[in-house]
Motif scaffolding. Structure first.
Motif, PDB file in Angstrom:
ATOM      1  N   UNK A  89       0.891  10.043 -69.249  1.00  0.00           N
ATOM      2  CA  UNK A  89       2.292  10.469 -69.379  1.00  0.00           C
ATOM      3  C   UNK A  89       2.553  11.511 -68.278  1.00  0.00           C
ATOM      4  N   UNK A  90       3.813  11.830 -68.019  1.00  0.00           N
ATOM      5  CA  UNK A  90       4.091  12.794 -66.931  1.00  0.00           C
ATOM      6  C   UNK A  90       3.326  14.114 -67.076  1.00  0.00           C
ATOM      7  N   UNK A  91       3.049  14.555 -68.304  1.00  0.00           N
ATOM      8  CA  UNK A  91       2.335  15.832 -68.469  1.00  0.00           C
ATOM      9  C   UNK A  91       0.806  15.658 -68.469  1.00  0.00           C
ATOM     10  N   UNK A  92       0.331  14.447 -68.155  1.00  0.00           N
ATOM     11  CA  UNK A  92      -1.114  14.229 -68.043  1.00  0.00           C
ATOM     12  C   UNK A  92      -1.742  13.656 -69.299  1.00  0.00           C
ATOM     13  N   UNK A  93      -1.084  13.824 -70.437  1.00  0.00           N
ATOM     14  CA  UNK A  93      -1.664  13.272 -71.688  1.00  0.00           C
ATOM     15  C   UNK A  93      -1.752  11.758 -71.611  1.00  0.00           C
ATOM     16  N   UNK A  94      -2.710  11.202 -72.345  1.00  0.00           N
ATOM     17  CA  UNK A  94      -2.817   9.740 -72.394  1.00  0.00           C
ATOM     18  C   UNK A  94      -1.687   9.187 -73.260  1.00  0.00           C
ATOM     19  N   UNK A  95      -1.052   8.141 -72.754  1.00  0.00           N
ATOM     20  CA  UNK A  95      -0.001   7.478 -73.525  1.00  0.00           C
ATOM     21  C   UNK A  95      -0.671   6.523 -74.518  1.00  0.00           C
ATOM     22  N   UNK A  96      -0.579   6.864 -75.789  1.00  0.00           N
ATOM     23  CA  UNK A  96      -1.277   6.072 -76.812  1.00  0.00           C
ATOM     24  C   UNK A  96      -0.356   5.063 -77.487  1.00  0.00           C
ATOM     25  N   UNK A  97       0.876   4.920 -76.954  1.00  0.00           N
ATOM     26  CA  UNK A  97       1.852   4.081 -77.666  1.00  0.00           C
ATOM     27  C   UNK A  97       1.383   2.634 -77.786  1.00  0.00           C
ATOM     28  N   UNK A  98       0.705   2.115 -76.745  1.00  0.00           N
ATOM     29  CA  UNK A  98       0.261   0.712 -76.819  1.00  0.00           C
ATOM     30  C   UNK A  98      -0.845   0.557 -77.864  1.00  0.00           C
ATOM     31  N   UNK A  99      -1.768   1.528 -77.880  1.00  0.00           N
ATOM     32  CA  UNK A  99      -2.862   1.480 -78.859  1.00  0.00           C
ATOM     33  C   UNK A  99      -2.288   1.509 -80.276  1.00  0.00           C
ATOM     34  N   UNK A 100      -1.305   2.386 -80.487  1.00  0.00           N
ATOM     35  CA  UNK A 100      -0.721   2.483 -81.823  1.00  0.00           C
ATOM     36  C   UNK A 100       0.087   1.226 -82.151  1.00  0.00           C
ATOM     37  N   UNK A 101       0.712   0.644 -81.125  1.00  0.00           N
ATOM     38  CA  UNK A 101       1.433  -0.625 -81.318  1.00  0.00           C
ATOM     39  C   UNK A 101       0.473  -1.711 -81.778  1.00  0.00           C
ATOM     40  N   UNK A 102      -0.696  -1.746 -81.173  1.00  0.00           N
ATOM     41  CA  UNK A 102      -1.706  -2.742 -81.562  1.00  0.00           C
ATOM     42  C   UNK A 102      -2.140  -2.488 -83.012  1.00  0.00           C
ATOM     43  N   UNK A 103      -2.360  -1.214 -83.356  1.00  0.00           N
ATOM     44  CA  UNK A 103      -2.804  -0.884 -84.721  1.00  0.00           C
ATOM     45  C   UNK A 103      -1.795  -1.414 -85.734  1.00  0.00           C
ATOM     46  N   UNK A 104      -0.519  -1.229 -85.430  1.00  0.00           N
ATOM     47  CA  UNK A 104       0.523  -1.695 -86.347  1.00  0.00           C
ATOM     48  C   UNK A 104       0.470  -3.221 -86.466  1.00  0.00           C
TER      49      UNK A 104
END
Ligand SMILES: NC(=O)c1ccc[n+]([C@@H]2O[C@H](COP(=O)([O-])OP(=O)(O)OC[C@H]3O[C@@H](n4cnc5c(N)ncnc54)[C@H](O)[C@@H]3O)[C@@H](O)[C@H]2O)c1
Length: 450
Positions: A89-104
């Motif tokens: 993400x712009x602030x350096x954090x890992x974007x976990x949205x895809x991982x969480x999308x998969x979990x759902x």
């Protein structure tokens, strides 16, 4: 055992194919329908040596198939690997949205008892979040979660996957460790390299490993700048310290900085997580800062050398972030190109494999020329900038290269050639952390002896 691998990128496609090669039945699932259609037709969307043949062989045998449907992919699966991307993400954090999308999606479509394994590189705590998201879907089907960080390297991904240095798994229950051991045992027949730990430690191990590698590179890169000022030779120093068994030779190569889809983003993600937890990793913050300044330092010296030329022509050799891949994510070449274009340079680009990908990524710009060989790129150039150490660059006829050029500057960001040889051929050869040998100095010396 029936396996579903979710996310069919560099990691997912290689992992799924290697499991199929070992006799498992694998379905590779991706939401990118065009990618899945390509793969069904036997077309491989990425460049990875040896992968195409192995995919085709296993597809033909019926052990490897592709789908974009979760309903279909989850059918009969005992183990699900999550291998989707976790970009910064712009602030350096890992974007976990895809991982969480998969979990759902897993939570909504799972049909029978399942072990869900995170292969994506994720901040510690993510696999527990995955558990929570799946539980929220309320299917009531028993499942377990585990972590299995991936260590393969693009360019040698098949070998890394088939014969891993180690397999790290983080589990909640001993029995999940046994199941994963059974799955990976064929990859470790000569001797077992299976390391079991808790999930949080496994997740952090991945970040720690990449951060250590990045630290070694940044250490050498910063030291190379000092070596240059002192007139010392970083290549000698590298050999000197690498021969200490406690240090070893790996990852001590100075260059214009590390790139790719892993090291830069993983260092930044760990730094961001540590900051958020009020436990900053100041050493790693500097590792990242040194990496960013290294390329600036080298490109600045190139621009300085070209200062008298109004619209310099520069050949860029190598675009991929490293040899044997077409991956351009965070490639130093892209940073270099941006800086050089901003300084009104005309760039002539060549990469043995990544040209198509570069054309997709780089903006349409009349100052960019795509060339079909190193020699064509060198044509009329005031300078050559070597960014990626492709093997085919090692034995180029430099005399011929020189005749194609308008100028004589050679900026080697990967220390591929012997400075003295290059100087003898009349190049002004600037590498990383090695003294520049002026060609006129060599000529004077030889005229004295003859
Ligand atoms: N590339 C490497 O060399 C490497 C090495 C070790 C670890 N990793 C880690 O592995 C992970 C994957 O990396 P990569 O390079 O293979 O990524 P990639 O970008 O090549 O592929 C990711 C794939 O996931 C798919 N995807 C995204 N959301 C999805 C969803 N909801 N359902 C199904 N598919 C979905 C995308 O369409 C894409 O095809 C990352 O976390 C990365 O940090 C990568």
């Amino acid at each position: 055992m029936q396996i579903v691998v979710i996310g069919v990128g560099y990691v997912g496609l290689v992992t799924g194919t290697c499991f199929a090669e070992m006799g498992h039945h694998v379905v590779c699932l991706d939401i990118d329908e065009s990618k899945i259609e390509q793969l069904k037709k036997g077309e491989i969307p990425i460049y990875e040596p040896g992968l195409q043949e192995m995919v085709l062989r296993n597809q033909k045998s019926g052990r490897l198939s592709f789908t974009s449907s979760y309903q279909e992919g989850m059918q009969g699966a005992r183990v699900a690997f999550i291998a989707v991307d976790t970009p910064p993400l712009p602030d350096g954090q890992a974007d976990r949205s895809r991982v969480f999308g998969v979990a759902k999606s897993i939570g909504l479509t799972m049909k029978e008892e399942l072990l869900i394994v995170t292969k994506s590189t994720v901040p510690p705590g993510t696999t527990h979040e995955i558990r929570r998201i799946i539980e929220e879907q309320g299917k009531g089907i028993p499942f377990a979660v585990a972590s299995n960080p991936e260590f393969l390297k693009e360019g040698s991904a098949l070998a890394d996957c088939l014969k891993p240095d180690r397999v790290i798994v983080g589990v909640e229950k001993e029995e999940d460790g046994y199941l994963l051991h059974k799955l990976f045992a064929p990859f470790m027949l000569s001797h077992d390299r299976f390391i079991v730990m808790d999930i949080l430690s496994a997740e952090l191990t991945k970040y720690a490993a990449n951060s250590m590698l990045a630290t070694r590179i940044s250490f050498m890169n910063e030291l190379s700048r000092l070596a240059e000022i002192l007139g010392a030779d970083i290549q000698q120093i590298r050999k000197g310290i690498g021969s200490d068994k406690r240090i070893g030779h790996a990852f001590l190569y100075p260059g214009i900085g590390y790139g790719g889809s892993c090291l830069p983003k993983d260092v930044k993600a760990l730094v961001a997580q540590a900051r958020a937890l009020n436990s900053p990793l100041s050493l790693l913050e500097q590792v990242d800062a040194v990496n960013q300044s290294q390329i600036e330092w080298f490109i600045n010296s190139l621009l300085q050398a070209l200062a008298d030329i109004e619209q310099p022509v520069i050949a860029v050799w190598g675009l991929a972030f490293k040899p044997d891949t077409d991956d351009l994510r965070e490639a130093p070449a892209l940073t270099a190109i941006k800086r050089l274009l901003a300084n009104k340079a005309n760039l002539r680009l060549f990469d043995p494999i990544a040209m198509d990908r570069a054309k997709q990524i780089l903006p349409d710009n009349p100052f960019l020329t795509y060339c079909s060989s190193e020699l064509e790129a060198a044509f009329g150039a005031d300078a050559i900038l070597l960014v990626t150490e492709w093997k085919q660059f090692r034995f180029i006829d430099m005399e011929e290269v020189k005749t194609k050029m308008r100028g004589h500057l050679f900026f080697d960001g990967r220390n591929q050639y012997a400075p003295e040889e290059m100087a003898k051929m009349g190049f002004y050869y600037k590498s990383i952390g090695q003294p520049v040998i002026e060609s006129h100095a060599l000529r004077t010396d030889s005229s004295k002896t003859s």
